[in-house]
Structure formats: C-alpha cells, structure tokens
Design a protein around this motif. Structure first.
Motif, PDB file in Angstrom:
ATOM      1  N   ALA A 211       0.908  -1.276   0.139  1.00 55.03           N
ATOM      2  CA  ALA A 211       0.133   0.110   0.055  1.00 55.03           C
ATOM      3  C   ALA A 211       0.827   1.325  -0.048  1.00 55.03           C
ATOM      4  O   ALA A 211       0.461   2.180  -0.818  1.00 55.03           O
ATOM      5  N   TYR A 212       1.959   1.246   0.815  1.00 56.41           N
ATOM      6  CA  TYR A 212       2.874   2.435   0.724  1.00 56.41           C
ATOM      7  C   TYR A 212       3.483   2.500  -0.373  1.00 56.41           C
ATOM      8  O   TYR A 212       3.750   3.673  -1.135  1.00 56.41           O
ATOM      9  N   LEU A 213       3.943   1.313  -1.353  1.00 56.45           N
ATOM     10  CA  LEU A 213       4.502   1.615  -2.359  1.00 56.45           C
ATOM     11  C   LEU A 213       3.706   1.898  -3.578  1.00 56.45           C
ATOM     12  O   LEU A 213       3.996   2.927  -4.451  1.00 56.45           O
ATOM     13  N   GLY A 214       2.615   1.640  -3.351  1.00 58.31           N
ATOM     14  CA  GLY A 214       1.305   1.949  -4.542  1.00 58.31           C
ATOM     15  C   GLY A 214       1.253   3.422  -4.357  1.00 58.31           C
ATOM     16  O   GLY A 214       0.787   4.332  -5.353  1.00 58.31           O
ATOM     17  N   ALA A 215       1.124   4.018  -2.985  1.00 53.51           N
ATOM     18  CA  ALA A 215       0.860   5.503  -2.823  1.00 53.51           C
ATOM     19  C   ALA A 215       2.215   6.320  -3.350  1.00 53.51           C
ATOM     20  O   ALA A 215       1.925   7.355  -3.586  1.00 53.51           O
ATOM     21  N   MET A 216       3.157   5.876  -3.365  1.00 53.25           N
ATOM     22  CA  MET A 216       4.614   6.341  -3.571  1.00 53.25           C
ATOM     23  C   MET A 216       4.455   6.088  -5.249  1.00 53.25           C
ATOM     24  O   MET A 216       5.783   6.441  -5.837  1.00 53.25           O
ATOM     25  N   GLN A 217       3.620   5.338  -5.937  1.00 50.53           N
ATOM     26  CA  GLN A 217       3.840   5.138  -7.441  1.00 50.53           C
ATOM     27  C   GLN A 217       4.896   4.318  -7.689  1.00 50.53           C
ATOM     28  O   GLN A 217       5.747   4.435  -8.856  1.00 50.53           O
TER      29      GLN A 217
END
Length: 264
Positions: free
Chosen positions: A9-15
């Motif tokens: 989820a964190y990685l997706g938020a940071m694209q």
C-alpha cells in the motif's frame, strides 16, 4: 517489520511499481524476475471519432531524396579592361592637325616663240600676245639681234594663261601649273625639233618650265627633259632697271657663240 499488505500500500501510494530489497529478507516471499524488466510506455488513446465522419489515414510521406550535387560550371567573364599607358592615351586624345588649305592658283601668261634654232618662253607683260609696237616686244627684238638670231620670232601655239579655269574644284595650284607648262613646252619642242637652246624670259617662265628661281638669271643650265636653258629677267624688269641690260649682255657673249655657229 510491516506486513506485506501495508508495504504494498505504501509503495502504491508512492507510485513505486516494484521494489527489490538488497538482501533477502527473513520470512519474505521470493523475488519475481519479471518485475525487474522495464515497462513499455502506455499507448496513446485514439482520438475520438465523431459519428458520420470518415477517418482518413494519410500515409506517411516518404523521405525527400537528398539533392544531387551538380558540378559547378565556370562561366567565362569578360577580361578586365587593361588601362593603356599614359603616352598612348595622350596620343589618342591628341588633336588631329587640320588639313592644309590648297594654295591659291598662280597667275601668269607665257608665250612660246621660235627664232632660228632657239626657242623662247617669254612672260607676257600685259597677258596678251605681243603687238608689233609693244615696248616689250621691241626690246625682245633688240635682244635677238644682239644674240645673232632672227629678230622676227614666230609663235608656237597659243599663249599659256594660268589659271586655266575660273572657279570649279579642279586643282590649279603651283604643282599643277608646273606640270602643265612642262608638258606644253616639251610637246611643242618635239614637234619643232633641232632646238639648240631654250630661253626662259621672266620669273614665271623659270618657275613653271624648269623649277628655277631668280638666282638662275643670266646663267645657262641643264634641266632634265629640256635642251640647254638660258635664264633671263623679264622684259619689264629690263626696261625698269637698265643696269640689268649690261649684266645680260656680258652673260650673252659667253653663250651666243653656239647660236651663231648653229645658224651658219
């Protein structure tokens, strides 16, 4: 340590699409090699087409051919004008001397006579043939008697009067007069034949029959094309200057022997 769901989820938020740890994590799932391959850029969405409008696909224009370099043709140019030397330029602009005006025709009258074996070309003082009572003619008869010749000379042709024509473009200068008189005298003497001497009486007779001047007076001369020539002053000069008669008589005594012997 966070669980895998929160990490993604964190990685997706940071694209961040993929994340690969430097070291193997404890209890972590094995890495997927396909995640390390570069992703292709998404294709641009096609432009919306309005209903009823035909979409034309214009083919891409072929690349323009590169122009072929043609050989350069040298066009001959006129040679540069060469400046003439200064001396030549001065000669070109030098004014041409005007042509000399023709000399005015001389004016004289001559009579050709025959006395014994001598011929006489005599200047006519009045321009007219001699008359029996003319002072000039009486003096001429005295000269002939002193020379031992017949004192009644006969004319050979008509008097020569110059200029021949009045007006017109005919050359009647001194040279033309000289040629005419010489031709006339030569023709008459050839007809007569046996001429021992030619008297030239007066300056016009000397100039136009033998090309002589006054310094030839009282002398016997040889002139090409003529018999021996004896030069005398004009009859008017002898009448106006009596001292010249004495000079003439002294000169005559030196040459009269030939005339007297010729008449014997």
């Amino acid at each position: 340590m966070i669980d895998e769901a929160r990490r993604r989820a964190y990685l997706g938020a940071m694209q961040v699409v993929s994340w690969l740890p430097r070291v193997a994590l404890p209890f972590a799932a094995p890495s997927r090699p396909e995640l390390l391959e570069p992703l292709e850029p998404p294709a641009a969405p096609p432009a919306p087409v309005r209903p009823g409008v035909e979409l034309k696909i214009v083919p891409e224009a072929p690349p323009r051919p590169r122009p072929v370099e043609r050989p350069k043709i040298e066009v001959p140019r006129p040679a540069a004008r060469v400046e003439a030397p200064a001396a030549a330029s001065e000669e070109a602009v030098k004014p041409v001397a005007p042509k000399a005006a023709p000399l005015p025709p001389p004016r004289f009258a001559l009579q050709l006579l025959r006395a014994g074996r001598c011929a006489l070309l005599v200047e006519l003082p009045t321009g007219e043939p001699f008359q029996s009572r003319d002072p000039g003619y009486l003096l001429l008869r005295d000269l002939l008697r002193a020379a031992g010749l017949a004192d009644s000379p006969r004319p050979l042709g008509e008097p020569v009067r110059w200029p021949l024509l009045r007006g017109g473009n005919l050359d009647q200068g001194p040279q033309a007069a000289r040629e005419y008189v010489q031709t006339f005298v030569a023709a008459r003497l050839e007809e007569e034949g046996d001429c021992a001497c030619l008297w030239l009486v007066g300056l016009p007779a000397l100039r136009f029959a033998a090309a002589l001047e006054a310094d030839a007076f009282n002398h016997e001369l040889q002139v090409e094309g003529l018999p021996p020539v004896w030069a005398l002053p004009g009859l008017e000069t002898l009448m106006e200057e009596p001292a010249r008669k004495a000079e003439l008589w002294r000169a005559m005594r030196q040459v009269r022997v030939r005339w007297i012997s010729a008449n014997e």
